[in-house]
Design a protein around this motif. Structure first.
Motif, short mmCIF file in Angstrom:
data_model
loop_
_atom_site.label_atom_id
_atom_site.label_comp_id
_atom_site.label_asym_id
_atom_site.label_seq_id
_atom_site.Cartn_x
_atom_site.Cartn_y
_atom_site.Cartn_z
N VAL A 162 36.32 33.29 38.50
CA VAL A 162 37.75 33.59 38.57
C VAL A 162 38.36 32.76 39.68
CG1 VAL A 162 39.51 35.37 38.78
CG2 VAL A 162 37.22 35.99 37.96
N HIS A 163 39.45 32.08 39.38
CA HIS A 163 40.23 31.36 40.39
C HIS A 163 41.50 32.17 40.64
CE1 HIS A 163 37.96 27.48 40.32
NE2 HIS A 163 37.58 27.97 39.15
N VAL A 166 35.77 33.78 42.65
CA VAL A 166 34.79 34.85 42.52
C VAL A 166 33.95 34.59 41.27
CG1 VAL A 166 34.44 37.33 42.21
CG2 VAL A 166 36.29 36.51 43.68
N PRO A 167 32.61 34.65 41.38
CA PRO A 167 31.77 34.40 40.20
C PRO A 167 31.79 35.58 39.23
CG PRO A 167 30.40 34.99 42.08
CD PRO A 167 31.81 34.86 42.60
N LEU A 168 31.51 35.28 37.96
CA LEU A 168 31.38 36.29 36.92
C LEU A 168 29.99 36.15 36.29
CD1 LEU A 168 34.84 35.90 35.11
CD2 LEU A 168 34.17 37.70 36.73
N LYS A 191 38.45 41.76 43.07
CA LYS A 191 37.01 41.72 43.28
C LYS A 191 36.23 41.12 42.13
CE LYS A 191 37.21 45.85 46.20
NZ LYS A 191 36.69 47.25 46.39
N GLY A 192 36.91 40.61 41.12
CA GLY A 192 36.20 40.06 39.98
C GLY A 192 35.97 41.10 38.90
N ALA A 193 34.78 41.08 38.30
CA ALA A 193 34.49 41.98 37.18
C ALA A 193 34.24 43.40 37.66
CB ALA A 193 33.28 41.47 36.40
N TYR A 223 34.01 51.38 36.76
CA TYR A 223 33.35 51.48 38.06
C TYR A 223 33.49 50.18 38.84
CZ TYR A 223 30.79 55.48 36.08
OH TYR A 223 30.45 56.67 35.49
N ASP A 224 33.69 50.31 40.13
CA ASP A 224 33.52 49.18 41.03
C ASP A 224 32.04 48.81 41.00
OD1 ASP A 224 32.90 47.67 43.42
OD2 ASP A 224 34.85 48.27 44.22
N HIS A 225 31.75 47.53 40.81
CA HIS A 225 30.36 47.09 40.68
C HIS A 225 29.51 47.50 41.89
CE1 HIS A 225 27.01 44.65 39.30
NE2 HIS A 225 26.93 44.11 40.51
N ALA A 226 30.12 47.50 43.09
CA ALA A 226 29.37 47.81 44.31
C ALA A 226 29.11 49.30 44.48
CB ALA A 226 30.11 47.27 45.53
#
Length: 284
Positions: free
Chosen positions: A141-142, A151-153, A189-191, A226-229
């Motif tokens: 993601v830019h 942020v990578p996906l 935060k991305g995905a 859900y937040d991935h973290a």
């Protein structure tokens, strides 16, 4: 819908999160395997939002509306969503939240442009925008707002319309649950992670107030975001929907933590397909 249903409001006091909608496999029976998937229906849907229940918090009243538009842009899907929500607390404080969300998503799942704008009384204005790309090995993601970042996906991450198609395909296949990662452009935060429970495919005819949907199959779903973290914690937001096989939903049950709201489809307007789409030939 609706991962696109996640144009998120994270700043309202005491709420876990307020996220709008929407949310992409072999068929379950021999008859279903012989059928081609029903195309998604370009349409404009307007939902009335009414307070269903409260759970001991400060909110005593809530009402609003949501408009969702899916348009066929030839090689891409254009999604627009607007949320207008008013709440009042026991102390008399009133809040009005507005969220505008727009996405242009390539039908091959490779590219997406997104913009989310949250504003209103009692919330902090927030703008998120940028573009995302995906390949078989992953993507990125830019972001251009609120700041420039990359942020990578992870491989397998789905964009909003692809996520909706995955839910419908899983319902037709008779699956009980799926858990695709989703990038919808509503967070910096991305995905995010999603866990989807499917409640059984219902063949037509279907009982609905919208005549255009009676002849379509449908599936009841429950989608938790859900937040991935913090995936082991309670979901940031969850929503129940009835999806028709053409991607239209006529029932929403939205859980905002301290209160739940019901979304009822008030108007449904089919939109025309594009009349002229140029065919691009890639060089060898």
């Amino acid at each position: 819908m609706r991962p696109a249903i996640r144009a998120c409001v994270m700043n309202a006091p005491r709420w876990r999160g307020l996220c709008m909608g929407a949310v992409l496999l072999a068929m379950g029976t021999s008859a279903a395997r012989a059928e081609a998937p029903t195309p998604l229906a370009p349409h404009r849907a307007v939902y009335d939002l009414t307070l269903e229940s409260v759970s001991g918090g400060q909110i005593v009243s809530a009402s609003g509306s949501m408009t969702y538009v899916l348009s066929d842009a030839c090689s891409a899907w254009s999604t627009q969503q607007e949320l207008n929500l008013q709440t009042a607390t026991r102390s008399g404080a009133q809040t009005e939240i507005r969220t505008d969300y727009a996405v242009l998503e390539d039908k091959d799942g490779g590219h997406m442009v997104f913009r989310t704008h949250q504003y209103g009384s009692g919330v902090t204005e927030q703008k998120i925008s940028g573009e995302a790309t995906m390949a078989a090995t992953g993507g990125q993601v830019h972001y251009t707002q609120p700041g420039v970042s990359v942020v990578p996906l992870a491989a397998g991450t789905l964009f909003p319309v692809a996520h909706t198609r995955a839910i419908i395909a899983a319902g037709r296949a008779g699956q009980a649950t799926i858990e695709p990662a989703l990038f919808d452009g509503t967070t910096e935060k991305g995905a995010i992670d999603t866990f989807i429970v499917l409640m059984g495919w219902k063949p037509p005819p279907t009982q609905t107030d919208i005549p255009a949907l009676v002849h379509l199959g449908s599936v009841g779903t429950h989608v938790a975001y859900y937040d991935h973290a913090t995936h082991d914690m309670p979901p940031d937001f969850d929503i129940g929907m009835r999806y028709f096989e053409n991607g239209v939903s006529d029932r929403l049950d939205m859980n905002f933590g301290e209160f739940r709201m019901r979304g009822t489809l008030r108007t449904f307007t089919p939109l025309p397909a594009p009349r002229h789409c140029s065919v691009m030939v890639k060089p060898h």
